[in-house]
Design a protein around this motif. Structure first.
Motif, PDB file in Angstrom:
ATOM      1  N   VAL A  59       0.832  -1.210   0.000  1.00  0.00           N
ATOM      2  CA  VAL A  59       0.000   0.000   0.000  1.00  0.00           C
ATOM      3  C   VAL A  59       0.862   1.253   0.000  1.00  0.00           C
ATOM      4  N   LEU A  60       1.918   1.259   0.807  1.00  0.00           N
ATOM      5  CA  LEU A  60       2.801   2.421   0.849  1.00  0.00           C
ATOM      6  C   LEU A  60       3.510   2.632  -0.484  1.00  0.00           C
ATOM      7  N   LEU A  61       3.888   1.527  -1.148  1.00  0.00           N
ATOM      8  CA  LEU A  61       4.525   1.673  -2.460  1.00  0.00           C
ATOM      9  C   LEU A  61       3.558   2.293  -3.464  1.00  0.00           C
ATOM     10  N   ALA A  77      12.145   4.815  -9.380  1.00  0.00           N
ATOM     11  CA  ALA A  77      12.489   4.696  -7.963  1.00  0.00           C
ATOM     12  C   ALA A  77      11.769   3.548  -7.282  1.00  0.00           C
ATOM     13  N   TRP A  78      10.693   3.033  -7.874  1.00  0.00           N
ATOM     14  CA  TRP A  78       9.870   2.018  -7.216  1.00  0.00           C
ATOM     15  C   TRP A  78      10.149   0.609  -7.707  1.00  0.00           C
ATOM     16  N   ALA A  79      11.129   0.449  -8.586  1.00  0.00           N
ATOM     17  CA  ALA A  79      11.440  -0.888  -9.109  1.00  0.00           C
ATOM     18  C   ALA A  79      12.117  -1.756  -8.047  1.00  0.00           C
ATOM     19  N   ALA A  80      13.093  -1.188  -7.324  1.00  0.00           N
ATOM     20  CA  ALA A  80      13.796  -1.970  -6.300  1.00  0.00           C
ATOM     21  C   ALA A  80      12.876  -2.370  -5.146  1.00  0.00           C
ATOM     22  N   PRO A  81      12.048  -1.451  -4.589  1.00  0.00           N
ATOM     23  CA  PRO A  81      11.090  -1.909  -3.563  1.00  0.00           C
ATOM     24  C   PRO A  81      10.124  -2.960  -4.078  1.00  0.00           C
ATOM     25  N   ALA A  82       9.724  -2.849  -5.353  1.00  0.00           N
ATOM     26  CA  ALA A  82       8.849  -3.881  -5.914  1.00  0.00           C
ATOM     27  C   ALA A  82       9.556  -5.233  -5.970  1.00  0.00           C
ATOM     28  N   GLY A  83      10.884  -5.220  -6.222  1.00  0.00           N
ATOM     29  CA  GLY A  83      11.635  -6.478  -6.191  1.00  0.00           C
ATOM     30  C   GLY A  83      11.637  -7.123  -4.825  1.00  0.00           C
ATOM     31  N   LEU A  84      11.714  -6.313  -3.761  1.00  0.00           N
ATOM     32  CA  LEU A  84      11.638  -6.866  -2.405  1.00  0.00           C
ATOM     33  C   LEU A  84      10.257  -7.440  -2.115  1.00  0.00           C
ATOM     34  N   LEU A  85       9.215  -6.766  -2.592  1.00  0.00           N
ATOM     35  CA  LEU A  85       7.865  -7.296  -2.396  1.00  0.00           C
ATOM     36  C   LEU A  85       7.695  -8.637  -3.089  1.00  0.00           C
ATOM     37  N   LEU A  86       8.246  -8.754  -4.295  1.00  0.00           N
ATOM     38  CA  LEU A  86       8.175 -10.038  -4.997  1.00  0.00           C
ATOM     39  C   LEU A  86       8.987 -11.107  -4.266  1.00  0.00           C
ATOM     40  N   THR A  87      10.097 -10.709  -3.647  1.00  0.00           N
ATOM     41  CA  THR A  87      10.905 -11.667  -2.879  1.00  0.00           C
ATOM     42  C   THR A  87      10.095 -12.267  -1.736  1.00  0.00           C
ATOM     43  N   GLU A  88       9.443 -11.409  -0.959  1.00  0.00           N
ATOM     44  CA  GLU A  88       8.649 -11.897   0.166  1.00  0.00           C
ATOM     45  C   GLU A  88       7.489 -12.757  -0.309  1.00  0.00           C
TER      46      GLU A  88
END
Length: 384
Positions: A59-61, A77-88
């Motif tokens: 939601v924050l992303l 700027a939101w590609a790397a945080p999206a990669g972490l979300l996909l990791t989890e």
């Protein structure tokens, strides 16, 4: 890394001065919450807590990306945080299906970003960064988690193998002690009962029985000392093979002699005790990765050397080494141990028993010649 990449792209975004802190705060909070979910996965916590954190991070992303969209286009700027979300999200699946989740998630993210780019809502760089960063970050983190878990499992297996080797040796010792002392103690018990019953009826017979109890007790004490001092009599080759099996089960690469020489019983017993003591100390007190057992014959002496790495800081000799030195000294040999850094070397030298060869009845006296030292090194083989 995700925060650094996100901050780098946000610094070049067309956001106004007042909107930049909001977007940066949303990106930071998203990464922190997702990292917290990964930490909960590592500690084996409940899945619902991780999903709640993942939902808040998502939601924050989305809020941060929408806030940036107000000033123009969504930056990479939101590609790397999206990669972490996909990791989890991939870690929710079983290990065999995580690659499939990463693949489908990366394709889905690229499709969504590509669709938004057609409407001019996303910068072209965002499409490229999504295709590159999302699967790369997800795959890298999942592989790191998997490798670290495998390393921990191997370490636990190595510790378990060492404990099992020590437990096996203790069981063997207990079995030998029971076999030797069981009969003596049973005989002592029976004779003591007989003497107790005869003490008022036949004092002389009771005294004789008590003398027998005393003799049995002395024999039991002698047997106990022999068990504690030397366990059982086995061949040197058996001790070396046993050491190789124990080291192999503990994950230690062992190099042992291929064919130990044939020696007399007492010499093999002493050298076997040295190999056994070195192996036991190696498993219990060190964390080795390699060990080497060598046998060298020089003239009438045999030397066995056991070397290993991963030795802890020296804390003084134990009872086992002290007992070993006493037994070698009684046989005219020596025991030495050297601690050099993390390498520990235990070396024992013992003279071979002289071989009595028959002398022909009529033999011409030969001219005495100077003795030349003879050195023979037993070939070795590696055991993994």
């Amino acid at each position: 890394m995700a925060l650094l990449m996100s901050a780098s792209f946000l610094a070049n975004s067309p956001l106004a001065y007042g909107g930049l802190p909001v977007a940066a705060g949303a990106a930071t909070a998203s990464v922190v919450l997702c990292t917290a979910a990964l930490a909960l996965h590592w500690h084996g916590r409940d899945l619902w807590r991780r999903r709640v954190l993942w939902a808040l991070a998502s939601v924050l992303l989305l809020v941060g990306a929408a806030w940036e969209l107000r000033s123009g286009q969504i930056s990479p700027a939101w590609a790397a945080p999206a990669g972490l979300l996909l990791t989890e999200a991939s870690l929710w699946a079983r290990p065999g299906r995580r690659a499939r989740v990463i693949g489908f998630g990366s394709v889905g993210a690229a499709a969504v970003v590509g669709l938004l780019a057609r409407f001019g809502l996303v910068a072209p760089e965002m499409v490229v960064m999504t295709i590159v960063l999302v699967p790369t970050i997800a795959t890298g983190v999942v592989c790191q988690v998997w490798h670290y878990q495998v390393a921990q499992e191997l370490e636990r297996a190595r510790e378990l193998a060492g404990d099992l080797a020590v437990a096996e040796e203790r069981l063997r010792f207990a079995g030998e002690l029971h076999d030797i002392q069981g009969g003596n103690l049973q005989a002592i018990t029976l004779k003591a009962q007989v003497a107790r019953r005869l003490v008022t009826v036949d004092p002389e017979r009771a005294e004789a029985e008590m003398r027998a109890v005393e003799e049995l007790a002395r024999a039991a004490l002698k047997d106990a000392r022999e068990v504690v001092g030397g366990y059982r009599k086995v061949a040197l080759a058996d001790e070396i093979d046993s050491a190789a099996r124990i080291l192999e089960s503990a994950g230690v690469q062992a190099t042992v002699p291929d064919a130990p020489p044939s020696l007399d019983e007492d010499t093999e017993k002493l050298l076997g005790l040295l190999v056994r003591e070195a192996t036991t100390n190696l498993i219990r007190h060190a964390e080795p990765t390699a060990a080497d057992v060598s046998i060298v014959e020089i003239d009438a002496q045999v030397t066995v050397t056991v070397t290993n790495n991963g030795a802890p800081s020296p804390t003084g000799g134990g009872n086992g080494l002290t007992m070993l030195k006493d037994r070698f000294t009684e046989a005219g040999g020596t025991v030495e141990h050297v601690h050099d850094g993390d390498r520990f070397t235990l070396k024992g030298t013992v003279p071979k028993a002289p071989q009595q060869a028959p002398v022909p009845p009529q033999r011409r006296a030969a001219r005495p010649r100077r003795a030349v030292p003879v050195r023979r090194v037993v070939p070795k083989r590696a055991r993994r």
